[in-house]
Design an enzyme around this catalytic site. Structure first.
Site, PDB file in Angstrom:
ATOM      1  N   SER A  20      38.757  32.757 -90.195  1.00 44.17           N
ATOM      2  CA  SER A  20      38.985  33.487 -91.444  1.00 44.17           C
ATOM      3  C   SER A  20      40.426  33.288 -91.899  1.00 44.17           C
ATOM      4  O   SER A  20      41.363  33.365 -91.109  1.00 44.17           O
ATOM      5  CB  SER A  20      38.731  34.978 -91.237  1.00 44.17           C
ATOM      6  OG  SER A  20      39.037  35.682 -92.431  1.00 44.17           O
ATOM      7  N   LYS A  45      37.789  34.484 -96.291  1.00 42.13           N
ATOM      8  CA  LYS A  45      39.104  35.127 -96.151  1.00 42.13           C
ATOM      9  C   LYS A  45      38.865  36.634 -96.152  1.00 42.13           C
ATOM     10  O   LYS A  45      37.975  37.130 -96.872  1.00 42.13           O
ATOM     11  CB  LYS A  45      39.986  34.751 -97.358  1.00 42.13           C
ATOM     12  CG  LYS A  45      41.284  35.556 -97.450  1.00 42.13           C
ATOM     13  CD  LYS A  45      42.246  35.226 -96.323  1.00 42.13           C
ATOM     14  CE  LYS A  45      43.502  36.103 -96.381  1.00 42.13           C
ATOM     15  NZ  LYS A  45      44.380  35.864 -95.196  1.00 42.13           N
ATOM     16  N   SER A  46      39.611  37.386 -95.350  1.00 44.31           N
ATOM     17  CA  SER A  46      39.417  38.838 -95.329  1.00 44.31           C
ATOM     18  C   SER A  46      39.603  39.394 -96.738  1.00 44.31           C
ATOM     19  O   SER A  46      40.609  39.118 -97.406  1.00 44.31           O
ATOM     20  CB  SER A  46      40.423  39.505 -94.393  1.00 44.31           C
ATOM     21  OG  SER A  46      40.171  39.121 -93.053  1.00 44.31           O
ATOM     22  N   SER A  70      52.718  34.295 -92.544  1.00 48.63           N
ATOM     23  CA  SER A  70      52.889  35.685 -92.953  1.00 48.63           C
ATOM     24  C   SER A  70      52.323  35.798 -94.366  1.00 48.63           C
ATOM     25  O   SER A  70      53.034  36.153 -95.313  1.00 48.63           O
ATOM     26  CB  SER A  70      54.378  36.056 -92.904  1.00 48.63           C
ATOM     27  OG  SER A  70      54.511  37.461 -92.977  1.00 48.63           O
ATOM     28  N   CYS A 127      45.120  42.350 -88.860  1.00 47.94           N
ATOM     29  CA  CYS A 127      46.058  41.571 -89.671  1.00 47.94           C
ATOM     30  C   CYS A 127      47.485  42.001 -89.324  1.00 47.94           C
ATOM     31  O   CYS A 127      47.829  43.178 -89.434  1.00 47.94           O
ATOM     32  CB  CYS A 127      45.824  41.774 -91.160  1.00 47.94           C
ATOM     33  SG  CYS A 127      47.014  40.805 -92.129  1.00 47.94           S
ATOM     34  N   LYS A 161      37.248  41.822 -85.875  1.00 43.84           N
ATOM     35  CA  LYS A 161      38.243  40.793 -85.541  1.00 43.84           C
ATOM     36  C   LYS A 161      39.389  41.495 -84.849  1.00 43.84           C
ATOM     37  O   LYS A 161      39.986  42.431 -85.404  1.00 43.84           O
ATOM     38  CB  LYS A 161      38.717  40.093 -86.813  1.00 43.84           C
ATOM     39  CG  LYS A 161      39.749  38.984 -86.614  1.00 43.84           C
ATOM     40  CD  LYS A 161      39.147  37.738 -86.025  1.00 43.84           C
ATOM     41  CE  LYS A 161      40.104  36.547 -86.021  1.00 43.84           C
ATOM     42  NZ  LYS A 161      40.216  35.881 -87.345  1.00 43.84           N
ATOM     43  N   ASN A 190      42.818  37.083 -83.230  1.00 50.06           N
ATOM     44  CA  ASN A 190      43.555  36.855 -84.450  1.00 50.06           C
ATOM     45  C   ASN A 190      44.878  36.232 -84.017  1.00 50.06           C
ATOM     46  O   ASN A 190      45.139  36.043 -82.835  1.00 50.06           O
ATOM     47  CB  ASN A 190      43.773  38.192 -85.192  1.00 50.06           C
ATOM     48  CG  ASN A 190      43.993  38.000 -86.676  1.00 50.06           C
ATOM     49  OD1 ASN A 190      44.706  37.088 -87.094  1.00 50.06           O
ATOM     50  ND2 ASN A 190      43.375  38.860 -87.459  1.00 50.06           N
ATOM     51  N   GLY A 246      41.169  30.625 -81.739  1.00 49.41           N
ATOM     52  CA  GLY A 246      42.544  30.516 -81.281  1.00 49.41           C
ATOM     53  C   GLY A 246      42.805  29.289 -80.442  1.00 49.41           C
ATOM     54  O   GLY A 246      42.213  29.131 -79.372  1.00 49.41           O
ATOM     55  N   GLY A 268      41.221  27.085 -86.880  1.00 49.33           N
ATOM     56  CA  GLY A 268      42.075  27.491 -87.998  1.00 49.33           C
ATOM     57  C   GLY A 268      43.199  26.499 -88.241  1.00 49.33           C
ATOM     58  O   GLY A 268      43.080  25.561 -89.041  1.00 49.33           O
TER      59      GLY A 268
END
Ligand SMILES: C=Cc1c(C(=O)O)[nH]c(=O)[nH]c1=O
Length: 308
Positions: A20, A45-46, A70, A127, A161, A190, A246, A268
């Site tokens: 995501s 995407k969230s 960020s 997040c 998540k 995440n 990850g 990702g």
């Protein structure tokens, strides 16, 4: 080779997902993902209640060994993504949602519950880059409170998540919370929150938001990702699937995630580095490893990591 599995009533013909946030924010990016035949599913995407521009740029930086971001939750707002996932798609979708407050999360999920969407939803509790906001899943009591309220009305397939944990007691504590709820899956990890990259030549940070602090991804987080997949697989009810995210850069990394218990594996940072062709390479490398070992299905080795 049999790469098929089911999750939340949906059939995934391949173990690969996009992580995501990566190449899944705009209609064009989502259309690109539809065209990647090696992808088993599409994660959005969230989405937040309102559209967001996200943090100031530069907000992403590529490293030899990974990435730092960020972004600040830039997205087109949940209406866009809820409309998207309700359209016909060749692959299952996972609607990722995030809230800046518990109230936002509840309001968002009530809209999803009321919609005709029958696919999977994933609540992002991790997040690390919304300025002033904590990563919810580091607060076990708040996580329990949110999930209690969500499951008082939400009856569709739902996963969460999670951020990475670094203490075995924390694995016990988050598992004790999650096992009390009828979750379809847990997606871990995440990004590793609030890392800092320094440009020595310029004597400066490399991203603008939060003084340069940002979430870490890519090769450098693989051991942390594998530990979280493994620890949660060992602790969570078998009814809760694990999506491994990850540090994936090779087919061997995908194999390792599945060996630790992952049902599906997200990519990702490597998509940003290599493009969407990375999925064809990863599928080939995973297939070669399985054939060399005489495996014909992911079940032959899923969760079978040996200790010494
Ligand atoms: C949804 C916000 C996230 C972001 C972000 O938009 O900054 N970055 C991450 O690495 N993980 C997130 O969960």
């Amino acid at each position: 080779l049999n790469f098929t599995s089911t999750l939340g009533g949906q059939t995934f013909n391949s173990p690969f997902l996009n992580a995501s946030g990566i190449h899944c924010q705009t209609a064009e990016e989502l259309a690109d993902l539809e065209g990647v035949k090696e992808l088993g599913g599409i994660v959005t995407k969230s989405a937040t209640l309102e559209a967001r521009a996200g943090n100031d740029k530069p907000r992403y930086y590529d490293l030899a060994y990974g990435s730092i971001n960020s972004m600040g939750l830039p997205n087109s707002g949940y209406n866009f993504y809820l409309d998207y996932v309700q359209k016909e798609h060749a692959k299952p979708t996972i609607l990722s949602v995030a809230g800046l407050s518990v109230a936002d999360v509840i309001k968002l999920l009530k809209e999803v519950q009321a919609s005709d969407y029958q696919g999977l939803t994933e609540l992002n509790l991790s997040c690390p880059n919304v300025i002033g906001e904590p990563q919810t899943a580091y607060d076990f009591e708040t996580t329990r409170k949110v999930l209690t309220e969500v499951f008082s009305f939400f009856t569709k397939p739902l996963g969460v998540k999670l951020p990475p944990y670094f203490d075995l007691v924390h694995f016990d504590q988050i598992a004790a919370v999650l096992n009390d709820f009828p979750l379809t899956h847990v997606n871990t990890i995440n990004s590793v929150g609030n890392g800092l990259v320094v440009d020595v030549e310029k004597e400066q940070v490399v991203t603008k938001p939060k003084g340069g602090f940002g979430g870490l991804g890519g090769a450098m987080v693989l051991p942390t990702a594998l530990a979280n997949v493994r620890a949660l697989r060992q602790r969570l009810n078998p009814s809760i699937a694990i999506l491994g995210t990850g540090g994936v850069t090779t087919g061997a990394d995908v194999f390792a995630h599945i060996l630790c218990g992952a049902q599906l594996v997200s990519v990702g940072t490597q998509v940003i580095k290599e493009g969407l062709g990375v999925y064809a390479r990863l599928e080939k490398e995973l297939s070669d490893i399985m054939e060399a070992k005489g495996y014909t299905s992911l079940e032959d080795f899923r969760g079978k990591l040996q200790v010494m």
